[in-house]
Motif scaffolding. Structure first.
Motif, PDB file in Angstrom:
ATOM      1  N   ARG A   1       0.823  -1.202   0.000  1.00 50.71           N
ATOM      2  CA  ARG A   1       0.000   0.000   0.000  1.00 50.71           C
ATOM      3  C   ARG A   1       0.861   1.258   0.000  1.00 50.71           C
ATOM      4  O   ARG A   1       0.351   2.357  -0.234  1.00 50.71           O
ATOM      5  CB  ARG A   1      -0.938   0.012   1.207  1.00 50.71           C
ATOM      6  N   LYS A   2       2.165   1.121   0.243  1.00 53.57           N
ATOM      7  CA  LYS A   2       3.079   2.260   0.183  1.00 53.57           C
ATOM      8  C   LYS A   2       3.765   2.382  -1.184  1.00 53.57           C
ATOM      9  O   LYS A   2       4.608   3.260  -1.376  1.00 53.57           O
ATOM     10  CB  LYS A   2       4.143   2.125   1.270  1.00 53.57           C
ATOM     11  N   ALA A   3       3.455   1.494  -2.091  1.00 55.89           N
ATOM     12  CA  ALA A   3       4.049   1.556  -3.429  1.00 55.89           C
ATOM     13  C   ALA A   3       3.328   2.606  -4.271  1.00 55.89           C
ATOM     14  O   ALA A   3       2.102   2.699  -4.263  1.00 55.89           O
ATOM     15  CB  ALA A   3       3.960   0.200  -4.117  1.00 55.89           C
ATOM     16  N   ALA A   4       4.131   3.390  -4.988  1.00 58.59           N
ATOM     17  CA  ALA A   4       3.568   4.433  -5.849  1.00 58.59           C
ATOM     18  C   ALA A   4       3.807   4.163  -7.319  1.00 58.59           C
ATOM     19  O   ALA A   4       3.336   4.913  -8.181  1.00 58.59           O
ATOM     20  CB  ALA A   4       4.153   5.791  -5.484  1.00 58.59           C
ATOM     21  N   GLY A   5       4.540   3.095  -7.636  1.00 57.25           N
ATOM     22  CA  GLY A   5       4.813   2.776  -9.028  1.00 57.25           C
ATOM     23  C   GLY A   5       5.827   1.657  -9.138  1.00 57.25           C
ATOM     24  O   GLY A   5       6.513   1.316  -8.173  1.00 57.25           O
ATOM     25  N   ALA A   6       5.929   1.088 -10.321  1.00 53.95           N
ATOM     26  CA  ALA A   6       6.907   0.039 -10.613  1.00 53.95           C
ATOM     27  C   ALA A   6       7.888   0.588 -11.634  1.00 53.95           C
ATOM     28  O   ALA A   6       7.486   1.050 -12.710  1.00 53.95           O
ATOM     29  CB  ALA A   6       6.214  -1.213 -11.149  1.00 53.95           C
TER      30      ALA A   6
END
Length: 289
Positions: A217-222
């Motif tokens: 849930r803290k990921a903003a992109g790959a």
């Protein structure tokens, strides 16, 4: 003998009317007065010259064929609104749409566009609206965008694309360069980081659902990088573009969201440079600091 004599007299008459090699004058087909070879109408008897008449008949024949085809498509309700708009724009003979081209026939008859352009019809419509170029000259925004997309999707040379669309190779070259500049100019309208807190929350929630773990849930992109194959430039710096896979390339760094859409791109470094160095010099890294 009389028939042969008539043929001989006709050949002599045609020979006298047509200009000789290197000649700048000819005779009028009606009054036989001397005219310039570029003259369209006789200045003495006002008669239109045969060459102009043949061209006019060819244009009329083409217009009749095009209008018949359009009316048949409208009657069968198989034509799209894009073709209806394109058919209303008057165009010279040299830039008329070739109705026998299979690629254009499939597009204007509302068939699937993904095999030819690797884009759905909805995506094509969005791209055309973003470009928003209502050209009243040349081939038109729709045809030029299709040529550009086919060139991208197939990876073919301008020679091959020109044969597919039935247009000159130099025209394909100009179209590809012009539409590329237009797409680069509008890329920030589509490729951008989440601009609001709600957009960022939607991306984070999407990654968590894909990974099935709340830590994402803290990921903003790959983020990842890839090598784009190129012809290396000549000179002493050409070897700098040779990557660890032993071919010349430039590096593309891209960030995508949970739906696989690009939200940031950075391209241009030689293939021999490490991915971490590209990241440190990218605008994304500088904004994060």
């Amino acid at each position: 003998m009389l028939f042969l004599l008539c043929l001989d007299q006709r050949e002599i008459l045609v020979h006298n009317l047509m200009p000789g090699p290197g000649s700048t004058s000819r005779q009028c087909s009606s009054c036989c007065m001397s005219l310039n070879v570029a003259c369209k109408t006789c200045k003495f008897c006002k008669a239109v010259q045969p060459r102009k008449l043949r061209l006019s008949k060819r244009m009329d024949k083409f217009d009749t064929k095009a209008n018949t085809w359009v009316q048949a498509q409208k009657k069968n309700k198989t034509s799209s609104h894009l073709w209806d708009q394109a058919a209303l724009v008057p165009r010279p003979l040299y830039c008329r749409v070739n109705l026998s081209v299979p690629v254009l026939d499939r597009f204007f008859n509302d068939q699937d566009t993904r095999p030819d352009f690797r884009l759905s019809r909805e995506s094509l419509k969005v791209l055309l609206e973003l470009l928003g170029q209502d050209r009243r000259h040349g081939w038109g925004a729709t045809i030029e965008t299709l040529v550009f997309l086919f060139w991208l999707a197939s990876g073919a040379s301008c020679r091959v694309v020109s044969r597919v669309f039935g247009m000159p190779r130099s025209t394909v070259h100009r179209i590809v360069h012009r539409v590329t500049e237009e797409v680069v100019a509008i890329r920030h309208q589509v490729i951008h980081l989440p601009r609001t807190a709600e957009d960022l929350e939607a991306v984070s929630r999407g990654f968590a659902e894909l990974a099935r773990h709340r830590a994402f849930r803290k990921a903003a992109g790959a983020i990842n990088g890839c090598h784009v194959r190129i012809v290396p430039p000549s000179g002493p710096d050409g070897h700098c573009y040779r990557n660890r896979k032993l071919f010349s390339s430039i590096l593309l760094q891209a960030v995508s969201d949970h739906q696989g859409r690009f939200i940031d791109t950075y391209v241009g470094w030689p293939g021999s440079v490490h991915d971490s160095r590209v990241l440190r010099h990218s605008p994304l890294y500088r904004r994060a600091l």
